[in-house]
Design a protein around this motif. Structure first.
Motif, short mmCIF file in Angstrom:
data_model
loop_
_atom_site.label_atom_id
_atom_site.label_comp_id
_atom_site.label_asym_id
_atom_site.label_seq_id
_atom_site.Cartn_x
_atom_site.Cartn_y
_atom_site.Cartn_z
N LEU A 8 -14.89 58.86 66.24
CA LEU A 8 -13.64 58.71 65.16
C LEU A 8 -13.85 57.37 64.98
CD1 LEU A 8 -10.84 59.32 64.12
CD2 LEU A 8 -9.95 58.98 66.16
N VAL A 9 -13.62 56.95 63.45
CA VAL A 9 -13.68 55.67 62.91
C VAL A 9 -12.78 55.44 61.97
CG1 VAL A 9 -15.60 56.17 61.48
CG2 VAL A 9 -15.18 53.52 62.54
N GLN A 10 -12.15 54.21 61.86
CA GLN A 10 -11.31 54.21 60.92
C GLN A 10 -12.11 53.69 59.45
OE1 GLN A 10 -8.81 50.61 61.88
NE2 GLN A 10 -7.42 51.81 63.05
N GLY A 21 -15.11 51.20 58.78
CA GLY A 21 -15.82 50.99 59.74
C GLY A 21 -17.37 51.42 59.67
N SER A 22 -17.98 51.49 60.98
CA SER A 22 -19.46 51.64 61.14
C SER A 22 -19.43 52.66 62.34
CB SER A 22 -20.31 50.39 61.20
OG SER A 22 -20.28 49.45 60.14
N LEU A 23 -20.69 53.37 62.10
CA LEU A 23 -21.20 54.24 63.40
C LEU A 23 -22.39 54.49 63.43
CD1 LEU A 23 -18.66 57.51 63.70
CD2 LEU A 23 -18.86 55.55 65.24
N ASN A 43 -22.27 52.51 57.27
CA ASN A 43 -21.45 51.51 57.22
C ASN A 43 -20.38 51.84 56.06
OD1 ASN A 43 -22.80 49.90 59.08
ND2 ASN A 43 -24.15 49.19 57.51
N THR A 92 -16.34 62.19 56.63
CA THR A 92 -15.87 63.30 57.76
C THR A 92 -16.58 64.57 57.74
OG1 THR A 92 -13.75 62.25 58.00
CG2 THR A 92 -14.03 64.45 58.92
N VAL A 119 -18.46 63.54 63.28
CA VAL A 119 -17.96 62.20 62.62
C VAL A 119 -16.82 62.49 61.88
CG1 VAL A 119 -18.43 60.35 60.99
CG2 VAL A 119 -20.34 61.36 62.38
N VAL A 178 -13.53 60.19 59.92
CA VAL A 178 -13.21 58.95 59.48
C VAL A 178 -11.54 59.00 59.09
CG1 VAL A 178 -13.57 57.02 57.55
CG2 VAL A 178 -15.59 58.43 58.53
N SER A 231 -7.65 56.95 59.40
CA SER A 231 -6.77 55.75 59.87
C SER A 231 -5.75 56.48 60.78
CB SER A 231 -6.06 55.11 58.75
OG SER A 231 -5.51 55.93 57.76
#
Length: 116
Positions: free
Chosen positions: A11-13, A16-18, A83, A90, A112, A114, A116
């Motif tokens: 989970l990323v905002q 953000g990056s993964l 990035n 998602t 994945v 994405v 907030s």
């Protein structure tokens, strides 16, 4: 037979990056290309990026300029640096390998998200 092991989802905002990794193992195969595809709920699986053993890359239009695929031939591993992630990124991301004898293998997928 080729086995693919993926890692790095989560989970990323937004913004953000993964970094995803995919390691291939098996016997008696020669890789032609490795890459990533993704599938969001209710949608078809789509190309994210591929990388040939010769270093040629191909990207889906929706990720160009934001995602970068790279590889380590010695480790039989491919990476996907993601990035500027957006909610529409998602999906479940699947690693894929195509071998020189025209076979293809999929990984189990990594989620994945994405948000907030």
């Amino acid at each position: 037979q080729v086995q693919l092991v993926e890692s790095g989802g989560g989970l990323v905002q937004p913004g953000g990056s993964l970094r995803l990794s995919c390691a291939a193992s098996g016997s008696s195969y020669i890789s032609y290309f490795m890459g990533w595809y993704r599938q969001a709920p209710g949608k078809q699986r789509e190309l994210v990026a591929t990388l040939t053993t010769g270093g040629i890359t191909n990207y889906g239009d929706s990720v160009k300029g934001r995602f970068t695929i790279s590889g380590d031939n010695a480790k039989n591993t491919v990476y996907l640096q993601m990035n500027s992630l957006k909610p529409e990124d998602t999906a479940v991301y699947y690693c894929y390998i195509a071998t020189m004898d025209a076979r293809g293998y999929w990984g189990q997928g990594t989620q994945v998200t994405v948000s907030s």
